[in-house]
Enzyme design. Structure first.
Site, PDB file in Angstrom:
ATOM      1  CB  SER A 247      -9.278  -7.312  -4.115  1.00  0.00           C
ATOM      2  OG  SER A 247      -9.818  -6.934  -5.367  1.00  0.00           O
TER       3      SER A 247
ATOM      4  CB  CYS B 226      -9.515   1.903  -6.322  1.00  0.00           C
ATOM      5  SG  CYS B 226      -8.355   2.119  -7.689  1.00  0.00           S
TER       6      CYS B 226
ATOM      7  CB  THR C 264      -2.283   0.934  -2.201  1.00  0.00           C
ATOM      8  OG1 THR C 264      -3.233   1.558  -3.060  1.00  0.00           O
ATOM      9  CG2 THR C 264      -2.108  -0.509  -2.610  1.00  0.00           C
TER      10      THR C 264
ATOM     11  N   GLY D 273       3.167  -3.605  -0.336  1.00  0.00           N
ATOM     12  CA  GLY D 273       4.344  -4.423  -0.055  1.00  0.00           C
ATOM     13  C   GLY D 273       4.837  -4.263   1.378  1.00  0.00           C
TER      14      GLY D 273
ATOM     15  N   GLY E 178      -1.866  -5.693   3.955  1.00  0.00           N
ATOM     16  CA  GLY E 178      -0.820  -4.679   3.843  1.00  0.00           C
ATOM     17  C   GLY E 178       0.543  -5.282   4.132  1.00  0.00           C
TER      18      GLY E 178
ATOM     19  CB  THR F 225       2.684  -6.685  -2.961  1.00  0.00           C
ATOM     20  OG1 THR F 225       1.772  -5.586  -3.096  1.00  0.00           O
ATOM     21  CG2 THR F 225       3.913  -6.401  -3.788  1.00  0.00           C
TER      22      THR F 225
END
Lengths: 310, 267
Positions: free
Chosen positions: A23, A132, A194, A218, A244, A267
């Site tokens: 997402s 988030c 993240t 990333g 991830g 990413t």
């Protein structure tokens, strides 16, 4: 040679292969439809929709870091009304599962979105973005046991659709949060969102991002997420969707071996619009080269090797 | 609203030439006919010249030259960090991953009479494709090229054939005030349809201000950190005025990178 079976079951949710976008890295699919056939994907996942339209955070919103990037986008959203008339019909028309990611600023707001989407039809699962890191007030539901329980209970009460709890890595013990999500009605887990981080410009002597901190994503985070998936899947019975740093088939296979039932490519889409079909092709090739017939047989296979002391 | 470039594609091109253009500046020429075929002034490409994950992201570049006959494009860039340093070390024959053309083409007046082009440093880069297009449509271009020092005035001789006149300005010779004066004179003497600016917020503000007083449309190439180039990362936002009051965030990769100065806020 026998075509390998890439299909996986995540509880009631059956996917033709275990690969989907993360997402927030794929909008709702339209932009990448020019680069590959989206119907190849196991599922489509939208950028989290909010109840009301939102602008998102002040720039700068992104900065590159070694093998990764920090972002603080702040969930700009077109709001649920436009989502129902524009984005959802597009997602529904694809020949893959439609997983709708939602986010809210309160349990009530999450619940309202879940109710609306439950009634909308054609939604195969709901992913609750509890994690988030870049809301203006910086509340991360999935880092607070009480808040996360409250949101999950509210959402569970309002739908029988499969609920995916997207966990935050910004906690002391990810397994404890996974257990809590299981206890309060999640059908699946997505691990993880993240990692909060920051960058400072030495020339201006100021934080680079407009909101000071952002979320790291990333390849840089992949080993940490792999460890988390390894721990969660051995402690909790729910299917886990790994997220991830997954950029290719080899990364995806690593996560499946660690116990993930499916993977999200995030990413990597930004750099390579073909990252998702290449990941699917990479898993298939792995299965052809050295795997059993069904991909389900490699899920968690590394635990057994580990237990057997190699 | 046009929010999507339908001709964008991902291809592996080939580097034809890489030459220095000044201290730390380079011009890269690459063969990528499928991309060049559909590219227009104002658009950009996202390039990656390495197979590793560090640096992670592609780098965005405005088109400097578009050579449709040769199926080649050029970009002009300054070595600013790891990614541009790696690109500057590529060799002719090396493969180059090209994503593009991206962004919205410049909405040219059907028959522009005269346009002003203002570029600072490597911001002179996209002025070549604009000057070429203006000439093709029967108009005249006047270029004002600015730089910190004379050795950073890039590709000026190459620009002259496309322009009615080219003036240069350097900081060590009181460039800021002189450029302003030259632009004011140009606006007064020529009926400019449009002025394009790239590479300096200060110059963009100047053009915005003179545009309000004068009668030309000002445009700026906006530079915002960008990850994807196609509208999914939502990173490259600029503030643009909203009808009524306040502002909204516009993605430079979809609505830009060229924005009307009557709309975009220069910060």
């Amino acid at each position: 040679m026998n075509e390998p079976d890439l299909s996986v079951s995540l509880g009631r949710l059956r996917l033709k292969n275990p690969v989907m976008p993360a997402s927030g890295t794929f909008n709702f699919g339209k932009e990448y439809a020019e680069y590959f056939d989206l119907n190849q994907m196991g599922a489509v996942v939208n950028k989290s929709v909010m109840l009301q339209p939102r602008q998102g955070n002040a720039p700068p919103r992104i900065v590159e870091t070694p093998c990764g990037m920090l972002s603080s986008i702040g969930l700009p959203s077109q709001g649920i009304e436009e989502f129902l008339t524009v984005q959802l019909p597009f997602m529904r028309a694809l020949e893959c599962a439609a997983i709708v990611s939602v986010s809210g600023t309160s349990a009530e707001e999450f619940g309202e979105l879940v109710s609306v989407l439950d009634r909308a039809g054609g939604v195969d699962a709901l992913e609750l973005n509890l994690s988030c890191p870049n809301f203006v007030d910086k509340v991360i539901f999935a880092t607070d046991c009480g808040l996360m329980a409250e949101v999950l209970q509210e959402c569970r009460r309002r739908t029988s659709l499969p609920l995916i709890a997207k966990l935050s890595p910004n906690v002391t013990d990810i397994v404890q949060m996974a257990r809590l999500a299981e206890k309060h009605g999640a059908d699946m887990l997505c691990a993880v969102n993240t990692f909060t981080g920051m960058a400072i410009d030495v020339r201006t002597r100021r934080p680079v991002l407009g909101t000071v901190t952002g979320g790291l994503s990333g390849p840089a985070i992949k080993p940490i997420v792999l460890r988390m998936v390894w721990q969660i899947t051995q402690a909790v019975g729910l299917p886990v969707i790994a997220c991830g740093g997954i950029s290719n088939g080899t990364d995806a296979v690593e996560f499946l071996l660690a116990g993930a039932a499916a993977v999200q490519v995030g990413t990597a889409n930004f750099i390579n619009p073909l990252a998702i079909p290449e990941t699917i092709a990479g898993i298939r090739q792995y299965m052809l080269d050295s795997g059993p017939h069904s991909v389900t047989e490699i899920i968690g296979a590394a635990w057994r090797r580990s237990a057997a002391g190699r | 609203m046009f929010l999507h470039c339908f001709w964008a594609m991902l291809i592996t091109g080939t580097i034809l030439d890489l030459r220095p253009a000044g201290p730390e500046y380079f011009v890269l020429r690459a063969h990528a006919p499928q991309v060049v075929q559909h590219a227009a002034p104002g658009q950009f490409v996202m390039l990656q010249g390495w197979g590793e994950q560090d640096p992670l992201l592609r780098r965005p570049f405005d088109f400097h030259r578009l050579d449709r006959e040769a199926g080649a494009f050029e970009v002009l860039f300054k070595v600013k960090g790891h990614g541009t340093a790696m690109i500057s070390r590529l060799r002719p024959g090396d493969p180059l991953s090209v994503l593009g053309p991206l962004g919205r083409p410049i909405p040219f007046h059907e028959a522009p009479k005269a346009v002003g082009l203002i570029g600072r440093g490597s911001g002179v880069s996209p002025m070549f494709t604009i000057a070429e297009e203006v000439r093709r449509r029967g108009g005249r271009s006047y270029a004002l090229v600015s730089a910190r020092s004379p050795d950073r005035l890039l590709c000026v001789d190459e620009l002259r054939p496309f322009c009615q006149a080219v003036w240069t300005f350097t900081d060590d010779a009181g460039g800021g005030a002189a450029l302003r004066q030259a632009l004011e004179t140009l606006v007064r003497d020529e009926a400019l349809d449009a002025v394009f600016t790239c590479g300096s917020n200060r110059l963009a503000s100047l053009v915005a201000q003179l545009g309000q007083e004068g009668h030309f449309a000002g445009y700026a190439f906006m530079d915002a950190p960008m990850a994807c180039g196609v509208g999914t990362c939502k990173g490259c936002v600029c503030r643009v005025r909203r009808d009524g009051a306040g502002y909204r965030y516009a993605l430079a990769c979809l609505e830009g990178p060229v924005f009307p100065l009557s709309e975009v806020l220069i910060e």
